[in-house]
Design a protein around this motif. Structure first.
Motif, PDB file in Angstrom:
ATOM      1  N   ASP A 261       0.825  -1.211   0.000  1.00 39.98           N
ATOM      2  CA  ASP A 261       0.000   0.000   0.000  1.00 39.98           C
ATOM      3  C   ASP A 261       0.859   1.261   0.000  1.00 39.98           C
ATOM      4  N   SER A 262       0.442   2.236  -0.776  1.00 43.33           N
ATOM      5  CA  SER A 262       1.037   3.564  -0.672  1.00 43.33           C
ATOM      6  C   SER A 262       0.318   4.334   0.431  1.00 43.33           C
ATOM      7  N   MET A 263       0.853   5.500   0.752  1.00 43.26           N
ATOM      8  CA  MET A 263       0.208   6.315   1.780  1.00 43.26           C
ATOM      9  C   MET A 263      -1.213   6.685   1.349  1.00 43.26           C
ATOM     10  N   GLN A 264      -1.369   7.036   0.072  1.00 41.07           N
ATOM     11  CA  GLN A 264      -2.689   7.407  -0.432  1.00 41.07           C
ATOM     12  C   GLN A 264      -3.666   6.238  -0.322  1.00 41.07           C
ATOM     13  N   GLN A 265      -3.187   5.024  -0.603  1.00 40.67           N
ATOM     14  CA  GLN A 265      -4.061   3.855  -0.516  1.00 40.67           C
ATOM     15  C   GLN A 265      -4.467   3.561   0.926  1.00 40.67           C
ATOM     16  N   ILE A 266      -3.529   3.729   1.848  1.00 39.96           N
ATOM     17  CA  ILE A 266      -3.852   3.509   3.263  1.00 39.96           C
ATOM     18  C   ILE A 266      -4.966   4.459   3.700  1.00 39.96           C
ATOM     19  N   LEU A 267      -4.801   5.736   3.381  1.00 35.65           N
ATOM     20  CA  LEU A 267      -5.800   6.724   3.787  1.00 35.65           C
ATOM     21  C   LEU A 267      -7.122   6.500   3.036  1.00 35.65           C
ATOM     22  N   LEU A 268      -7.032   6.065   1.782  1.00 38.05           N
ATOM     23  CA  LEU A 268      -8.246   5.810   1.021  1.00 38.05           C
ATOM     24  C   LEU A 268      -9.049   4.664   1.636  1.00 38.05           C
ATOM     25  N   HIS A 269      -8.364   3.564   1.989  1.00 38.61           N
ATOM     26  CA  HIS A 269      -9.064   2.428   2.592  1.00 38.61           C
ATOM     27  C   HIS A 269      -9.648   2.806   3.952  1.00 38.61           C
ATOM     28  N   ALA A 270      -8.861   3.539   4.747  1.00 43.83           N
ATOM     29  CA  ALA A 270      -9.377   3.969   6.050  1.00 43.83           C
ATOM     30  C   ALA A 270     -10.571   4.899   5.877  1.00 43.83           C
ATOM     31  N   ASP A 271     -10.526   5.730   4.839  1.00 45.76           N
ATOM     32  CA  ASP A 271     -11.637   6.638   4.584  1.00 45.76           C
ATOM     33  C   ASP A 271     -12.878   5.860   4.136  1.00 45.76           C
TER      34      ASP A 271
END
Length: 293
Positions: A261-271
């Motif tokens: 996961d990239s940082m953007q993907q981590i935040l996207l999944h959490a969102d």
């Protein structure tokens, strides 16, 4: 007023020019002083060898003494130059004990103090650039720099890394009905509760108006869900006047990051998990399984 030896010595200590003048005067006149002492001691002057020996010896001694004293006079500048190079290379603070009272001592102290003031100012600016002024938590910019570091550490340690996004429920209504001061007090109370609930290596940041992000190293999805639930219950009992008891609630999205996961993907999944919690009625925790976007 006639200067006394004590006042002259004090002037020497406080003046580099006086020190250099005295050193050069002594070095230049040392051969003459040696010849005077030689002749005054009653030695014969019929043979030039001893006289030349005294002159050469006194000249050599005067030269060595002059160079040694000048080396001592400028020693603080050499120490300062090395300390500044070390500071530039490694950021190490400059620590010099300066007892000199002449111009070199004054300049050295001034440079050390200026570097310390600049470092203190830079530290303050770095803190301001990386923290939220209202809550004292980190901000989105700092979080963007920190997540890759934690991901790399998790990969090295082969340990889990989880993220929690939470959003205060109906926060706009608090601002509209009770004013922004009350809203600020809510944000500060929530931030204080977050700080009290997390471990020393956990990361908390305010990334929007009422949106917060927690990065939890060495934490699985199940463990992060427990932490989120504990925070949810903590917020429910917060007392922020004039709000009624139980008015401060939040919705939580939990996601355990994959190594790819990239940082953007981590935040996207959490969102996405946070959105599911809101859709489910708010004031609840939703944990998202690892699924492709």
């Amino acid at each position: 007023m006639i200067p006394t030896p004590a006042t002259s010595l004090g002037a020497m200590r406080h003046s580099l020019l006086a020190k250099i003048f005295g050193t050069c005067f002594l070095a230049i006149h040392l051969p003459l002083i040696a010849i005077i002492l030689y002749l005054g001691s009653g030695f014969s002057t019929h043979h030039p060898g001893p006289v030349l020996g005294v002159l050469l010896g006194a000249t050599l001694a005067g030269t060595i003494a002059c160079l040694w004293l000048l080396w001592r006079f400028f020693a603080p500048l050499r120490h300062l130059a090395r300390a500044i190079e070390h500071y530039q290379a490694e950021g190490a603070p400059i620590r010099l004990q300066i007892s000199r009272k002449d111009e070199i001592g004054t300049v050295t102290r001034a440079v050390v103090n200026m570097v310390a003031e600049v470092e203190s100012l830079m530290k303050s600016l770095r803190h301001q650039a990386s923290s939220d002024p209202l809550t004292g938590l980190h901000n989105r910019r700092w979080l963007a720099e920190r997540i890759p570091v934690e991901q790399a550490r998790a990969a090295r340690e082969k340990s889990p890394l989880s993220a929690i996004l939470f959003d205060l429920d109906h926060f706009k209504q608090i601002n509209d009905r009770h004013g922004h001061d009350t809203g600020d007090h809510v944000l500060m109370a929530v931030s204080e509760a977050v700080r009290d609930s997390l471990r020393r290596y956990d990361i908390a940041a305010r990334i929007g108006g009422e949106e917060f992000c927690l990065i939890l190293p060495r934490t699985s999805k199940q463990e992060a869900t427990v932490i989120a639930e504990r925070l949810r219950q903590t917020f429910e009992v917060l007392v922020v006047k004039p709000l009624p008891h139980g008015r401060v609630t939040a919705s939580f999205g939990v996601y355990e990051a994959a190594s790819s996961d990239s940082m953007q993907q981590i935040l996207l999944h959490a969102d996405q998990a946070l959105y599911a919690a809101k859709e489910g009625g708010r004031n609840r925790v939703f944990a998202l399984d690892r699924t492709p976007v």
